[in-house]
Motif scaffolding. Structure first.
Motif, mmCIF file in Angstrom:
data_model
loop_
_atom_site.group_PDB
_atom_site.id
_atom_site.type_symbol
_atom_site.label_atom_id
_atom_site.label_comp_id
_atom_site.label_asym_id
_atom_site.label_seq_id
_atom_site.Cartn_x
_atom_site.Cartn_y
_atom_site.Cartn_z
ATOM 1 N N LEU A 16 1.012 -1.004 -0.265
ATOM 2 C CA LEU A 16 0.230 -0.110 -0.324
ATOM 3 C C LEU A 16 0.921 1.273 -0.198
ATOM 4 N N PHE A 17 2.150 1.438 0.554
ATOM 5 C CA PHE A 17 2.855 2.359 0.150
ATOM 6 C C PHE A 17 3.232 2.855 -1.270
ATOM 7 N N PRO A 18 3.200 4.158 -1.073
ATOM 8 C CA PRO A 18 3.339 4.541 -3.041
ATOM 9 C C PRO A 18 4.706 4.349 -2.995
ATOM 10 N N CYS A 19 4.384 4.135 -4.448
ATOM 11 C CA CYS A 19 5.908 4.079 -5.272
ATOM 12 C C CYS A 19 6.321 2.602 -4.626
ATOM 13 N N ILE A 20 6.994 2.324 -3.729
ATOM 14 C CA ILE A 20 8.333 1.410 -2.868
ATOM 15 C C ILE A 20 6.094 0.145 -2.996
ATOM 16 N N GLY A 21 5.116 0.252 -2.774
ATOM 17 C CA GLY A 21 4.315 -0.299 -2.157
ATOM 18 C C GLY A 21 4.088 -1.641 -3.825
ATOM 19 N N GLN A 22 4.268 -0.756 -5.015
ATOM 20 C CA GLN A 22 4.310 -0.888 -6.266
ATOM 21 C C GLN A 22 5.038 -1.767 -6.733
ATOM 22 N N PHE A 23 6.659 -1.128 -6.331
ATOM 23 C CA PHE A 23 7.719 -1.622 -7.086
ATOM 24 C C PHE A 23 7.863 -3.181 -5.802
ATOM 25 N N MET A 24 7.290 -3.430 -4.354
ATOM 26 C CA MET A 24 7.045 -4.407 -4.120
ATOM 27 C C MET A 24 6.015 -5.628 -4.560
ATOM 28 N N THR A 25 5.322 -4.997 -5.208
ATOM 29 C CA THR A 25 3.843 -5.685 -5.898
ATOM 30 C C THR A 25 4.576 -7.063 -7.319
ATOM 31 N N PHE A 26 5.700 -6.196 -7.700
ATOM 32 C CA PHE A 26 5.796 -7.758 -8.492
ATOM 33 C C PHE A 26 6.381 -8.938 -8.436
ATOM 34 N N PHE A 27 7.673 -8.292 -6.813
ATOM 35 C CA PHE A 27 7.649 -9.487 -6.503
ATOM 36 C C PHE A 27 6.550 -10.228 -5.371
ATOM 37 N N ILE A 28 5.473 -9.333 -5.302
ATOM 38 C CA ILE A 28 4.781 -10.325 -4.235
ATOM 39 C C ILE A 28 3.671 -11.417 -5.235
ATOM 40 N N PHE A 29 3.172 -10.600 -6.304
ATOM 41 C CA PHE A 29 2.678 -11.779 -7.308
ATOM 42 C C PHE A 29 3.324 -12.411 -7.570
ATOM 43 N N LYS A 30 4.113 -12.353 -8.596
ATOM 44 C CA LYS A 30 5.520 -13.109 -8.961
ATOM 45 C C LYS A 30 5.562 -14.646 -7.933
ATOM 46 N N PRO A 73 0.634 -19.827 -18.201
ATOM 47 C CA PRO A 73 2.006 -19.218 -17.168
ATOM 48 C C PRO A 73 1.726 -17.408 -16.318
ATOM 49 N N ILE A 74 2.596 -17.824 -15.878
ATOM 50 C CA ILE A 74 2.851 -16.543 -15.036
ATOM 51 C C ILE A 74 2.789 -14.924 -15.632
ATOM 52 N N PRO A 75 2.370 -14.180 -16.126
ATOM 53 C CA PRO A 75 2.383 -12.795 -16.896
ATOM 54 C C PRO A 75 3.631 -11.884 -16.352
ATOM 55 N N THR A 76 4.695 -11.916 -16.519
ATOM 56 C CA THR A 76 5.400 -11.076 -16.291
ATOM 57 C C THR A 76 5.348 -10.068 -16.377
ATOM 58 N N PHE A 77 5.230 -9.142 -18.138
ATOM 59 C CA PHE A 77 4.778 -8.420 -18.329
ATOM 60 C C PHE A 77 3.551 -7.384 -17.584
ATOM 61 N N LEU A 78 2.600 -8.315 -17.295
ATOM 62 C CA LEU A 78 1.455 -7.805 -16.789
ATOM 63 C C LEU A 78 2.210 -7.640 -15.028
ATOM 64 N N LEU A 79 3.048 -8.158 -14.348
ATOM 65 C CA LEU A 79 3.162 -7.593 -13.006
ATOM 66 C C LEU A 79 4.277 -6.844 -13.052
ATOM 67 N N LEU A 80 4.417 -6.269 -14.206
ATOM 68 C CA LEU A 80 5.266 -4.359 -14.414
ATOM 69 C C LEU A 80 4.471 -3.589 -14.024
ATOM 70 N N THR A 81 3.175 -4.312 -14.893
ATOM 71 C CA THR A 81 2.390 -3.027 -15.012
ATOM 72 C C THR A 81 2.241 -1.605 -13.827
ATOM 73 N N PRO A 82 1.933 -2.118 -12.754
ATOM 74 C CA PRO A 82 2.245 -1.786 -11.483
ATOM 75 C C PRO A 82 3.179 -0.187 -11.034
ATOM 76 N N LEU A 83 4.450 -0.259 -12.237
ATOM 77 C CA LEU A 83 5.474 0.598 -12.013
ATOM 78 C C LEU A 83 4.942 2.228 -13.511
ATOM 79 N N ILE A 84 3.819 1.533 -13.458
ATOM 80 C CA ILE A 84 3.392 2.793 -14.073
ATOM 81 C C ILE A 84 2.829 3.628 -13.213
#
Length: 243
Positions: free
Chosen positions: A119-133, A152-163
């Motif tokens: 839920l933390f701004p910026c840091i949380g979205q970065f963590m989301t990639f690793f959490i969901f993966k 299959p694990i959608p790696t590209f989709l997991l990166l979208t919170p970085l937007i």
């Protein structure tokens, strides 16, 4: 931070009470429904504010002007309430999906740490990639061990919170460059959300609403596969308990 599982995990999967898994599946579906409703609320509220604002400028009516000053902060508060409600459901869903998963296998994150950190701004979205993966990897392993296909694990989709994270970071850099006038900028942002006295500061509210809609759309797409996998695991648990 990333943690390793500290509790021992048996070679044979431990049974999770089926109602707990199904309850979280329903919570995930509620999260998607609430996100859609939040997007609709933002769009309709902004359209209504725009119409009232145009009517106020065109007609020069004191009635419409007063109506605009009353409706604007009420709708802004309602939007904040909807967004807060959506974030609360997301927190509970993420916490419980990890908690249920840890009954079957190892996870890299503790449920509460992951739910709060995301839920933390910026840091949380970065963590989301690793959490969901990690969630998708462990779910895939469980399902495939029982002969069930997992997408299959959608790696590209997991990166979208970085937007949205990148947008927040850029905004932070711009604000940092104007640190001497931070109080002035804070006043303008606050005014743009609740007291539409200065017309040109509406741009802050417009940008925030666009940011909120994009973020909601990204997370709506992001949670669909974990929810689908959890539904399959819930069905697997039902089949295991049948004689």
């Amino acid at each position: 931070m990333i943690y390793k599982e500290t509790e021992s995990v048996n070679d044979k999967p431990q049974e999770v009470p089926d109602d707990k898994i199904q309850e979280n599946v329903l919570r995930g579906e509620k999260l998607i429904a609430r996100s859609k409703k939040s997007i609709q609320t933002i769009i309709l509220a902004d359209l209504f504010i725009f119409v009232i604002g145009i009517a106020t400028l065109s007609l020069g009516s004191i009635f419409f002007d007063n109506l605009f000053l009353i409706i604007y902060p009420i709708l802004s508060l309602f939007i904040f309430f909807m967004l807060f409600s959506t974030a609360s459901i997301y927190y509970k869903w993420l916490y419980h999906i990890l908690r249920n998963l840890r009954k079957w296998t190892e996870t890299r994150f503790f449920p509460k740490d992951a739910a709060i950190g995301s839920l933390f701004p910026c840091i949380g979205q970065f963590m989301t990639f690793f959490i969901f993966k990690d969630i998708l990897t462990q779910q895939k392993k469980i399902l495939e061990e029982h002969g069930i296909y997992s997408a299959p694990i959608p790696t590209f989709l997991l990166l979208t919170p970085l937007i949205p994270a990148s947008a927040l970071f850029l905004f932070f850099l711009l604000t940092l460059g104007m640190i001497k006038s931070i109080q002035f900028w804070a006043f303008l942002v606050f005014t743009s959300f609740f007291f539409p006295i200065i017309r040109y500061v509406f741009i802050f509210k417009v940008l925030f609403d666009i940011f909120a809609i994009i973020t909601l759309l990204i997370y709506m797409k992001l949670v669909q596969q974990p929810i689908s996998n959890e539904k399959a695991i819930a069905q697997l648990n039902i089949d295991n308990t049948n004689p």
